[in-house]
Design a protein around this motif. Sequence first.
Motif, short mmCIF file in Angstrom:
data_model
loop_
_atom_site.label_atom_id
_atom_site.label_comp_id
_atom_site.label_asym_id
_atom_site.label_seq_id
_atom_site.Cartn_x
_atom_site.Cartn_y
_atom_site.Cartn_z
N LYS A 58 0.97 -1.13 0.10
CA LYS A 58 0.09 0.01 0.12
C LYS A 58 1.11 1.26 -0.03
CE LYS A 58 -3.63 2.09 2.85
NZ LYS A 58 -4.54 2.14 3.81
N PRO A 59 0.63 2.39 -0.85
CA PRO A 59 1.55 3.45 -0.92
C PRO A 59 1.41 4.24 0.61
CG PRO A 59 -0.43 3.71 -2.55
CD PRO A 59 -0.35 2.12 -1.85
N ARG A 60 2.33 5.03 0.77
CA ARG A 60 2.21 5.73 1.85
C ARG A 60 1.90 7.27 1.45
NH1 ARG A 60 7.95 3.90 2.54
NH2 ARG A 60 7.88 2.21 3.83
N THR A 61 1.57 8.04 2.31
CA THR A 61 0.85 9.46 2.05
C THR A 61 1.86 10.10 0.86
OG1 THR A 61 0.48 9.52 4.45
CG2 THR A 61 0.15 11.62 3.06
N PHE A 69 7.96 1.78 -7.05
CA PHE A 69 6.66 1.58 -7.80
C PHE A 69 6.89 1.11 -9.27
CE2 PHE A 69 5.22 2.93 -3.72
CZ PHE A 69 4.12 2.16 -3.66
N CYS A 70 7.85 1.84 -9.91
CA CYS A 70 8.18 1.56 -11.19
C CYS A 70 9.53 1.43 -11.48
CB CYS A 70 7.54 3.08 -11.97
SG CYS A 70 8.15 4.59 -11.22
N MET A 113 0.97 9.68 -6.92
CA MET A 113 0.24 9.24 -7.82
C MET A 113 -0.94 10.05 -8.36
SD MET A 113 0.32 5.15 -6.45
CE MET A 113 1.62 3.91 -6.87
N GLU A 114 -1.42 10.76 -7.47
CA GLU A 114 -2.40 11.65 -7.58
C GLU A 114 -2.01 12.60 -8.38
OE1 GLU A 114 -4.99 14.99 -5.16
OE2 GLU A 114 -4.27 13.28 -4.07
N THR A 115 -0.53 13.35 -8.21
CA THR A 115 -0.07 14.30 -9.31
C THR A 115 0.09 13.77 -10.69
OG1 THR A 115 1.35 15.16 -7.30
CG2 THR A 115 1.83 15.85 -9.54
N LEU A 116 0.43 12.50 -10.80
CA LEU A 116 0.67 11.92 -12.20
C LEU A 116 -0.83 11.40 -12.80
CD1 LEU A 116 3.62 9.51 -11.91
CD2 LEU A 116 3.39 11.62 -12.90
N GLY A 117 -1.78 11.49 -11.91
CA GLY A 117 -3.04 10.99 -12.33
C GLY A 117 -3.62 9.64 -12.56
N VAL A 118 -2.67 8.66 -11.79
CA VAL A 118 -3.05 7.38 -12.03
C VAL A 118 -3.57 6.69 -10.67
CG1 VAL A 118 -0.88 6.93 -13.41
CG2 VAL A 118 -0.62 7.02 -11.00
N PRO A 119 -4.44 5.93 -10.86
CA PRO A 119 -4.93 5.19 -9.48
C PRO A 119 -3.74 4.54 -8.37
CG PRO A 119 -5.23 3.55 -11.46
CD PRO A 119 -4.70 4.95 -11.94
N VAL A 120 -4.32 4.64 -7.33
CA VAL A 120 -3.51 4.09 -6.17
C VAL A 120 -2.81 2.54 -6.41
CG1 VAL A 120 -3.08 3.80 -3.72
CG2 VAL A 120 -4.57 5.56 -4.52
N ASN A 121 -3.67 1.75 -7.13
CA ASN A 121 -3.05 0.37 -7.19
C ASN A 121 -2.31 0.28 -8.73
OD1 ASN A 121 -5.39 0.57 -8.85
ND2 ASN A 121 -6.30 -1.08 -8.06
N ALA A 122 -2.02 1.22 -9.25
CA ALA A 122 -1.55 1.30 -10.58
C ALA A 122 -0.23 0.50 -10.74
CB ALA A 122 -1.18 2.54 -11.37
#
Length: 203
Positions: free
Chosen positions: A138-141, A202-203, A147-156
């Motif tokens: 699970k991603p931290r804060t 994550f990537c 991820m929100e800045t990139l516009g991708v879902p949290v589970n991407a």
Amino acid sequence: MKLDSKYFDKIRVRPDRQAAEKVRAPVCCWEGCDEPGVHKAPRGRDHEGQYLHFCVDHVRLYNKSYNYFSGLGDDDIQKYLKDSLTGHRPTWTMGSNSSGAMPSTKPSGRPRRWNGRARDSFGLFGEGEAAPPAAPRKPRTLEAKAMETLGVPVNAGGETIRLRYKALVKQYHPDANGGDRGSEDRLREVIQAYKLLKQSGFC
């Protein structure tokens, strides 16, 4: 002290070293040669540390014909060369210890656990079943915000994040906007978010 004393000669006259070496040197080992053998040559295999003494002419002849492996077959030579890689010291197979080799799988065919920790999840050391893949963390804060800045879902997944990053860089780069630098701040945010996700794995 007498003038012909041996002590007087040693003190007053420099001793003739070549004459002394000829007296101390053994006779040349070459058959029929009476010259002093001042040059050492190895005796051969199984006689390490032992030498033959030759004169300068015969040591050259001996060295030309010297073969350490004379009398050995090809298999023995190859075995000697292979053992020389480890300094002729014994070696053990990987994974064995003082109690013997540990089998890589349990009798049931499942991969063995060592000390309850390690498991052969890729089936490299046995033909047992592979362990189920680990659940994505699970991603931290800060990672969720990136991820929100990139516009991708949290589970991407990693591929989705990379594709979205490339698309946003193309969109906000000044070269793509005719040199307009109005979107440079947004581009900087996208790059920082991607770096954070990359460092977090994550990537």
